[in-house]
Design an enzyme around this catalytic site. Structure first.
Site, PDB file in Angstrom:
ATOM      1  N   TYR A 221       0.812  -1.226   0.000  1.00  0.00           N
ATOM      2  CA  TYR A 221       0.000   0.000   0.000  1.00  0.00           C
ATOM      3  C   TYR A 221       0.840   1.269   0.000  1.00  0.00           C
ATOM      4  CZ  TYR A 221      -3.835  -3.159   0.418  1.00  0.00           C
ATOM      5  OH  TYR A 221      -4.726  -4.167   0.155  1.00  0.00           O
ATOM      6  N   HIS A 352     -14.440 -21.035  -4.517  1.00  0.00           N
ATOM      7  CA  HIS A 352     -14.412 -19.583  -4.278  1.00  0.00           C
ATOM      8  C   HIS A 352     -14.056 -18.835  -5.575  1.00  0.00           C
ATOM      9  CE1 HIS A 352     -14.431 -16.185  -1.475  1.00  0.00           C
ATOM     10  NE2 HIS A 352     -13.631 -15.646  -2.393  1.00  0.00           N
ATOM     11  N   ALA A 353     -14.903 -17.888  -5.961  1.00  0.00           N
ATOM     12  CA  ALA A 353     -14.759 -17.233  -7.265  1.00  0.00           C
ATOM     13  C   ALA A 353     -13.402 -16.532  -7.408  1.00  0.00           C
ATOM     14  CB  ALA A 353     -15.878 -16.220  -7.453  1.00  0.00           C
ATOM     15  N   HIS A 382     -17.978  -8.360 -10.243  1.00  0.00           N
ATOM     16  CA  HIS A 382     -16.736  -8.207  -9.484  1.00  0.00           C
ATOM     17  C   HIS A 382     -15.575  -8.900 -10.217  1.00  0.00           C
ATOM     18  CE1 HIS A 382     -14.199  -8.100  -5.787  1.00  0.00           C
ATOM     19  NE2 HIS A 382     -13.739  -9.242  -6.290  1.00  0.00           N
ATOM     20  N   GLU A 383     -15.802 -10.144 -10.600  1.00  0.00           N
ATOM     21  CA  GLU A 383     -14.739 -10.894 -11.295  1.00  0.00           C
ATOM     22  C   GLU A 383     -14.408 -10.267 -12.643  1.00  0.00           C
ATOM     23  OE1 GLU A 383     -13.073 -12.923  -9.632  1.00  0.00           O
ATOM     24  OE2 GLU A 383     -14.472 -13.052  -7.970  1.00  0.00           O
ATOM     25  N   HIS A 386     -11.901  -7.592 -12.389  1.00  0.00           N
ATOM     26  CA  HIS A 386     -10.500  -8.051 -12.390  1.00  0.00           C
ATOM     27  C   HIS A 386     -10.044  -8.273 -13.829  1.00  0.00           C
ATOM     28  CE1 HIS A 386     -10.095  -8.554  -8.104  1.00  0.00           C
ATOM     29  NE2 HIS A 386     -11.044  -9.456  -8.012  1.00  0.00           N
ATOM     30  N   GLU A 410      -9.730  -4.933  -6.304  1.00  0.00           N
ATOM     31  CA  GLU A 410     -10.995  -5.422  -5.751  1.00  0.00           C
ATOM     32  C   GLU A 410     -12.139  -4.436  -5.930  1.00  0.00           C
ATOM     33  OE1 GLU A 410     -11.257  -8.388  -5.094  1.00  0.00           O
ATOM     34  OE2 GLU A 410      -9.126  -8.945  -4.937  1.00  0.00           O
ATOM     35  N   HIS A 512     -10.055 -16.848   2.652  1.00  0.00           N
ATOM     36  CA  HIS A 512      -8.807 -16.110   2.459  1.00  0.00           C
ATOM     37  C   HIS A 512      -7.753 -16.399   3.526  1.00  0.00           C
ATOM     38  CE1 HIS A 512     -11.985 -14.163   0.244  1.00  0.00           C
ATOM     39  NE2 HIS A 512     -11.105 -13.577  -0.529  1.00  0.00           N
ATOM     40  N   TYR A 522     -10.080  -5.664   0.454  1.00  0.00           N
ATOM     41  CA  TYR A 522     -11.537  -5.528   0.303  1.00  0.00           C
ATOM     42  C   TYR A 522     -12.069  -4.363   1.124  1.00  0.00           C
ATOM     43  CZ  TYR A 522     -11.016 -10.205  -1.645  1.00  0.00           C
ATOM     44  OH  TYR A 522     -10.620 -11.283  -2.392  1.00  0.00           O
TER      45      TYR A 522
HETATM   46  O1  X8Z Z   1     -13.223 -13.051  -2.387  1.00  0.00           O
HETATM   47  C1  X8Z Z   1     -13.942 -12.243  -2.935  1.00  0.00           C
HETATM   48  C2  X8Z Z   1     -14.144 -12.315  -4.444  1.00  0.00           C
HETATM   49  C3  X8Z Z   1     -12.985 -12.864  -5.146  1.00  0.00           C
HETATM   50  S1  X8Z Z   1     -11.634 -11.787  -5.196  1.00  0.00           S
HETATM   51  C4  X8Z Z   1     -15.328 -13.192  -4.753  1.00  0.00           C
HETATM   52  N1  X8Z Z   1     -14.610 -11.324  -2.200  1.00  0.00           N
HETATM   53  C5  X8Z Z   1     -14.471 -11.248  -0.746  1.00  0.00           C
HETATM   54  C6  X8Z Z   1     -15.092 -12.434  -0.051  1.00  0.00           C
HETATM   55  O2  X8Z Z   1     -15.792 -13.225  -0.697  1.00  0.00           O
HETATM   56  O3  X8Z Z   1     -14.885 -12.587   1.152  1.00  0.00           O
HETATM   57  C7  X8Z Z   1     -15.473 -10.280  -2.719  1.00  0.00           C
HETATM   58  C8  X8Z Z   1     -15.983  -9.539  -1.533  1.00  0.00           C
HETATM   59  C9  X8Z Z   1     -15.168  -9.976  -0.352  1.00  0.00           C
HETATM   60 ZN    ZN Z   2     -11.844 -10.020  -6.229  1.00  0.00          ZN
END
Ligand code: X8Z
Ligand code: ZN
Length: 614
Positions: A221, A352-353, A382-383, A386, A410, A512, A522
């Protein structure tokens, strides 16, 4: 061409490694040449190779051969980067160069990341993260009504089974069961692995001259006052969050009565329609302020109009194209390799997307276990954000093919989704009919948005606050879970619905954390997207900050080439400039600032204060 690249690296790599690295001191022109040619080509090719290996593994996560290929590719990549680092980059000093872009690349190239570990340790770290990811993606629980089930036969996985129960059930005990069972099946099983992961990650951080891995993440950052900066953002929005929390709490109390003990001002974590209570949009029906005013029900429209998963992606692509941006059908085209639904051929996948850049300027893919509903429609945007970023910075050198900071990456798709979610836009694309625009309906709509965006903020903040404390050693392993709940209480004002202990590892029940992916991005993105949205709305002539009659949240910048130009200008820079400069290009301001969030939610904030004071 992609295959050629891989063959090329595979052939030269043994050669590269066989040569004992002799140090080379390059002048500015020589370094420029190296970075523009040889390094660019070989680093991109090795990046392609690692990504392909990871893609193949994540779309078939129980396949040990594919895991082994990931490991080999990771080790090869590390050997490659170490070699260049030893030979060329180690002793460079940014201040010795004139060209600002070279200075910036040098700053980056001096860091080796996890590749700084020796081979044995890097292999162990990779295996540990894979093992945690595997636990997370293959975890199953028995259904509430059949708690002694045979998991192999009738076990539910997170997507879509468990998430659907959490989203839809209104049975306190069923929610409690699923909430706890998920944590038993996922987080609790990786507690020991997480210790190994923390130690090795820290070792890599120290080898790069950082104190710990948290410091490495924050380095992205480029701000000496980063922690202070984000705390300030939180201070700006916390009053709004607290009003929302209070209002939602009163509705949950109406639903669950005496079962819900909120005497301490904290709400149990399993009642928000989301496994982590991170977004609360699935309880929108319950908390709707004006039940009789118009409401948005896109889920129903999608079913009625028989939308397919592909339709959802194409609709999103159309929005990006309407701004004059780059079409991205390649990224959701399954014959080009994309995975846009959960396979039914027996493969276990990481659902997970995610969006992928294969570093070859040609291959971009989305991986997602999509369902046809509004929530996934938003995730698709969202995707696709990216992907659009990848496409826009494709011409930058490899070190700059990144977001201006991780939060930028993000924020892009979410900015688009803010415009798509307006009643105005949903009407345009026929997903909303007979919407009567009134004060009441606009409060309903803002509430929907707040359940997504404002509810998320403390969660987005606390995950990495917790990990920073774990990495720095400020909290010891014996206190990891307790510390997690301290932060959940402090920021989100939520508590566990059943007693927790240090046998549990609730952070690991979040993707994550299991998957070694930083999260503060995020939180930053949830501020940035409102800054971007406001700026694009002004650009599109859809919003004038001086005209108080047209609120910010009504703006739809669909089809605005001017908005598209603004976005392109910022995205195409990648990380070639400090993010504050990119922010200035995109918004006119150089600072992260939550005032656009507050401007957007102003009418709802007023409503909530008044309601809550009664
Ligand atoms: O992980 C994500 C995306 C992929 S970068 C789907 N998000 C976070 C989550 O799911 O916890 C988007 C919002 C927050
Ligand atoms: Zn994302």
């Amino acid at each position: 061409m992609k295959n050629l690249n891989i063959v090329f690296v595979a052939n030269i790599l043994p050669l590269l490694l066989a040569i004992t690295p002799t140090k080379c001191v390059l002048n500015e022109q020589e370094l420029k040449n190296l970075l523009a040619n040889e390094y660019e080509r070989t680093a991109s090719a090795i990046c392609t190779k690692v990504n392909e290996a990871e893609w193949n593994y994540e779309t078939d996560i129980n396949n040990h051969e594919k895991e082994q290929i990931v490991l080999n590719a990771t080790l090869q990549s590390a050997a490659f980067h170490k070699k260049y680092w030893n030979k060329y980059f180690k002793d460079l000093k940014p201040e010795d160069f004139q060209d600002p872009e070279i200075k910036r690349q040098v700053k980056d190239l001096k860091l080796l990341g996890d590749s700084a570990l020796d081979e044995k340790k890097l292999a162990e770290l990779t295996k540990t993260v894979n093992a945690m990811t595997n636990i997370y993606s293959t975890a199953k629980i028995c259904p509430y009504k059949d708690q002694q089930c045979d998991l192999a036969k009738s076990g539910l996985s997170l997507e879509p089974g468990i998430e659907a129960v959490i989203a839809k059930s209104t049975d306190y005990d069923e929610l409690l069961y699923v909430w706890k069972a998920w944590r038993d099946a996922s987080g609790a099983k990786m507690r020991n692995l997480y210790r190994i992961y923390v130690d090795l990650s820290n070792e890599a951080a120290v080898a790069n001259n950082f104190k710990d891995k948290g410091e490495v993440w924050r380095y992205g950052y480029e701000s000496k006052t980063f922690i202070q900066d984000i705390d300030e953002l939180w201070n700006q929005v916390e009053p709004l969050y607290l009003e929302l929390h209070k209002y939602v709490g009163s509705k949950l109390k109406e639903r669950f009565g005496d079962k819900l003990d909120d005497s301490d001002g904290l709400l149990p974590a399993h009642l928000f329609g989301n496994m982590w209570a991170q977004e609360w949009n699935n309880i929108a029906q319950l908390v709707k302020p004006f039940p009789n005013a118009s409401k948005i029900d896109v889920d129903k429209a999608l079913i009625e109009q028989k939308y397919t998963i592909l339709d959802l992606f194409q609709t999103s692509d159309n929005f990006y194209k309407s701004l004059g941006l780059i079409p991205s059908d390649i990224c959701y085209n399954t014959s080009a390799g994309a995975m846009i639904e959960k396979p039914t051929d027996g493969r276990e996948v990481l659902c997970h997307a995610s969006a992928w850049d294969f570093c070859d300027g040609k291959n971009y893919r989305i991986k997602m276990c999509t369902e046809v509903n509004f929530e996934d429609f938003i995730t698709i945007h969202h995707e696709m954000g990216h992907i659009q970023y990848f496409l826009q910075y494709a011409k930058q050198p490899i070190t700059f093919r990144e977001g201006a900071n991780p939060g930028f990456h993000e924020a892009i798709g979410d900015t688009i989704a803010l415009s798509v979610s307006t009643p105005k836009h949903l009407e345009k694309i026929n997903l909303l009919k007979n919407y009567n625009n009134s004060y009441e309906s606009s409060i309903n709509t803002l509430m929907d948005m707040a359940l997504q965006k404002i509810a998320f903020l403390p969660f987005g903040l606390l995950i990495d606050k917790w990990r920073w404390d774990v990495f720095s050693g400020a909290v010891k392993p014996e206190q990891w879970n307790a510390h997690w709940w301290e932060y959940r209480k402090k920021y989100q004002k939520i508590k566990p619905p059943v007693a927790r202990s240090e046998e549990d590892f609730d952070p690991g029940a979040k993707f994550h954390v299991a998957g070694d992916s930083e999260y503060i991005a995020y939180f930053v993105a949830h501020t940035l997207q409102f800054q971007f949205y406001k700026s694009l709305c002004v650009e599109a002539g859809e919003y004038n900050p001086d005209d108080k009659n047209v609120p910010l949240h009504n703006c739809d910048f669909y089809e605005s080439k001017a908005a598209g130009d603004k976005l392109r200008e910022g995205l195409s820079l990648g990380s070639s400039k400090h993010w504050s400069e990119v922010l200035e290009v995109m918004t006119g301001s150089r600072k992260l600032d939550a005032s656009a969030v507050l401007e957007y939610f102003e009418p709802l904030y007023k409503f909530l204060k008044e309601k809550n004071s009664k």
